[in-house]
Design an enzyme around this catalytic site. Structure first.
Site, short mmCIF file in Angstrom:
data_model
loop_
_atom_site.label_atom_id
_atom_site.label_comp_id
_atom_site.label_asym_id
_atom_site.label_seq_id
_atom_site.Cartn_x
_atom_site.Cartn_y
_atom_site.Cartn_z
N LYS A 1 -3.46 -7.92 10.24
CA LYS A 1 -4.83 -7.57 10.62
C LYS A 1 -5.67 -7.13 9.41
O LYS A 1 -6.90 -7.14 9.48
CB LYS A 1 -4.84 -6.48 11.70
CG LYS A 1 -4.37 -5.12 11.24
CD LYS A 1 -4.45 -4.09 12.35
CE LYS A 1 -3.92 -2.74 11.90
NZ LYS A 1 -4.64 -2.18 10.74
N ASP A 2 -5.02 -6.75 8.31
CA ASP A 2 -5.75 -6.32 7.12
C ASP A 2 -6.00 -7.45 6.12
O ASP A 2 -6.67 -7.25 5.12
CB ASP A 2 -4.99 -5.20 6.39
CG ASP A 2 -4.94 -3.91 7.19
OD1 ASP A 2 -5.90 -3.65 7.94
OD2 ASP A 2 -3.95 -3.17 7.08
N ARG B 1 -12.21 7.51 9.12
CA ARG B 1 -11.32 6.58 8.44
C ARG B 1 -10.15 7.36 7.87
O ARG B 1 -10.07 8.57 8.01
CB ARG B 1 -12.07 5.84 7.33
CG ARG B 1 -13.06 4.83 7.88
CD ARG B 1 -13.09 3.49 7.20
NE ARG B 1 -11.94 3.16 6.41
CZ ARG B 1 -11.92 3.14 5.08
NH1 ARG B 1 -12.98 3.43 4.38
NH2 ARG B 1 -10.82 2.83 4.44
N ARG C 1 -14.73 -2.96 16.29
CA ARG C 1 -14.12 -3.57 17.48
C ARG C 1 -13.94 -2.54 18.59
O ARG C 1 -14.28 -2.78 19.76
CB ARG C 1 -12.76 -4.17 17.09
CG ARG C 1 -11.89 -4.64 18.24
CD ARG C 1 -10.49 -5.01 17.75
NE ARG C 1 -9.78 -3.89 17.15
CZ ARG C 1 -9.05 -3.02 17.83
NH1 ARG C 1 -8.92 -3.13 19.13
NH2 ARG C 1 -8.45 -2.02 17.21
N ARG C 2 -13.41 -1.36 18.24
CA ARG C 2 -13.19 -0.32 19.25
C ARG C 2 -14.53 0.24 19.75
O ARG C 2 -14.71 0.46 20.95
CB ARG C 2 -12.33 0.81 18.67
CG ARG C 2 -10.87 0.41 18.46
CD ARG C 2 -10.08 1.49 17.75
NE ARG C 2 -8.67 1.14 17.61
CZ ARG C 2 -7.92 1.45 16.57
NH1 ARG C 2 -8.44 2.13 15.54
NH2 ARG C 2 -6.65 1.10 16.52
N ARG D 1 0.86 -1.19 0.00
CA ARG D 1 0.00 0.00 0.00
C ARG D 1 0.89 1.23 0.00
O ARG D 1 2.03 1.19 0.47
CB ARG D 1 -0.88 0.02 1.25
CG ARG D 1 -1.96 -1.02 1.27
CD ARG D 1 -2.58 -1.15 2.66
NE ARG D 1 -3.30 0.03 3.10
CZ ARG D 1 -3.88 0.14 4.30
NH1 ARG D 1 -3.81 -0.85 5.15
NH2 ARG D 1 -4.53 1.24 4.63
N ARG E 1 -5.94 10.91 10.13
CA ARG E 1 -6.81 11.00 11.31
C ARG E 1 -6.28 12.04 12.30
O ARG E 1 -7.07 12.75 12.93
CB ARG E 1 -6.92 9.63 11.99
CG ARG E 1 -7.72 8.63 11.18
CD ARG E 1 -7.94 7.35 11.94
NE ARG E 1 -7.90 6.21 11.03
CZ ARG E 1 -8.21 4.97 11.37
NH1 ARG E 1 -8.59 4.70 12.60
NH2 ARG E 1 -8.14 3.99 10.50
N CYS F 1 -16.16 -7.99 8.03
CA CYS F 1 -15.54 -6.74 8.48
C CYS F 1 -16.44 -5.93 9.42
O CYS F 1 -15.97 -4.99 10.05
CB CYS F 1 -15.12 -5.89 7.29
SG CYS F 1 -16.50 -5.22 6.38
#
Length: 310
Positions: free
Chosen positions: A82-83, A150, A132-133, A11, A156, A243
């Site tokens: 994690k992705d 996002r 999740r958070r 990425r 962010r 997801c």
């Protein structure tokens, strides 16, 4: 096959490119004669700022990287574990050649005024789009408000500076990778904020036919990271999480070599929380992951996950 030049695809976010530099540095130390070059690609997940479920969920961050590898435009892909979706196999023809030594798995609070999570006043806005958070905050700090946010960590932090939120929760490992640990107000314990599956682990992915390259880069692998990741990804595979399903968990190799896996499945509003924690004993990491997943399924995880729109 001689690999004097390895083309690495990743990425194109600052964090992803920092991760590639770590891989290049470790390769240069172990194999000084090998040269590397980087092919940055912009992924669907980086371009799309809406709900990830609308663009194939987690695969949105890996699809273009996988395509470059399979097309022969690159030899090696670097991913945050994690992705990488675990509810389906890796793209046919590719394998993980190594998992690097694990970074910090915890999340951190970022608050411009230096407050801790417990000190934030009622109604404070936490910038996060992580289900999740959001679910875990709903359990532990129901008086706080989560606002969708996002973008990569730098973006962010910009949005926080512009007042779009009062605080952020970001991964410690990510902030370390972009050199921004200065913004962390508080590192949250895994009891307060359980991490995502695969947190803090970088994976190296190759075409399965490139055995020479696989042998070369496997030297970078860390045995503990391999065992922990195997257990966590098998858990996610058996749960068939998507997801939008708030699933958290982490495996840990203790000093004596014992492997344990703790995991939880939440309803999006945090009102339902299923927990499981087991030690491997003589089980393989993958069998431990299966066993913990089955313990959660026995508590109703399947109905919980399938009941969440995605």
């Amino acid at each position: 096959m001689a690999h004097d030049l390895i083309r690495i695809v990743s990425r194109d976010s600052p964090m992803a490119l920092a991760q590639v530099e770590r891989v290049r540095a470790e390769l240069a130390t172990l194999h000084p004669d090998v040269r590397t070059t980087v092919l940055p690609v912009k992924t669907t997940g980086d371009k799309w700022m809406g709900d990830l479920a609308k663009v194939e969920g987690k695969g949105a961050f890996t699809k273009e990287v996988d395509a470059a590898l399979l097309a022969g435009e690159a030899d090696l892909a670097v991913h945050c574990v994690k992705d990488v979706p675990a509810d389906r196999p890796l793209p046919a023809g590719t394998v993980f050649a190594a998992f690097l030594k694990r970074d910090d798995i915890r999340d951190a609070l970022v608050h411009p005024g230096g407050l801790t999570l417990d000190e934030l006043p009622a109604g404070a806005r936490i910038g996060s789009s992580s289900v999740r958070r959001i679910a875990q905050l709903a359990v532990s700090h129901p008086h706080l408000e989560c606002v969708p946010m996002r973008g990569n960590a730098n973006r962010r932090l910009e949005k926080l500076g512009n007042g779009e939120a009062d605080a952020l929760i970001l991964a410690v490992a990510g902030l370390e990778r972009i050199g921004r640990t200065d913004v962390m107000t508080e590192v949250l314990s895994t009891d307060v904020m359980m991490p995502p599956i695969g947190a803090g682990v970088l994976a190296l992915q190759c075409r399965e036919g490139d055995t020479g390259l696989i042998d070369l880069v496997s030297d970078l692998g860390d045995r503990d990271a391999y065992r922990e990741t195997e257990a966590e990804r098998m858990l996610l595979h058996v749960l068939q999480g998507h997801c939008n399903s708030p699933i958290a968990g982490y495996a840990r190799v203790e000093r004596g070599g014992e492997l344990s896996l703790r995991a939880a499945v939440f309803s999006p509003d945090g009102k339902i929380m299923l927990n499981a924690h087991e030690w491997a004993g003589r089980l393989t990491p993958a069998t431990l992951g299966t066993s913990v997943a089955v313990a959660l399924l026995r508590q109703g995880a399947r109905e919980l996950i399938d009941g969440i729109p995605h």
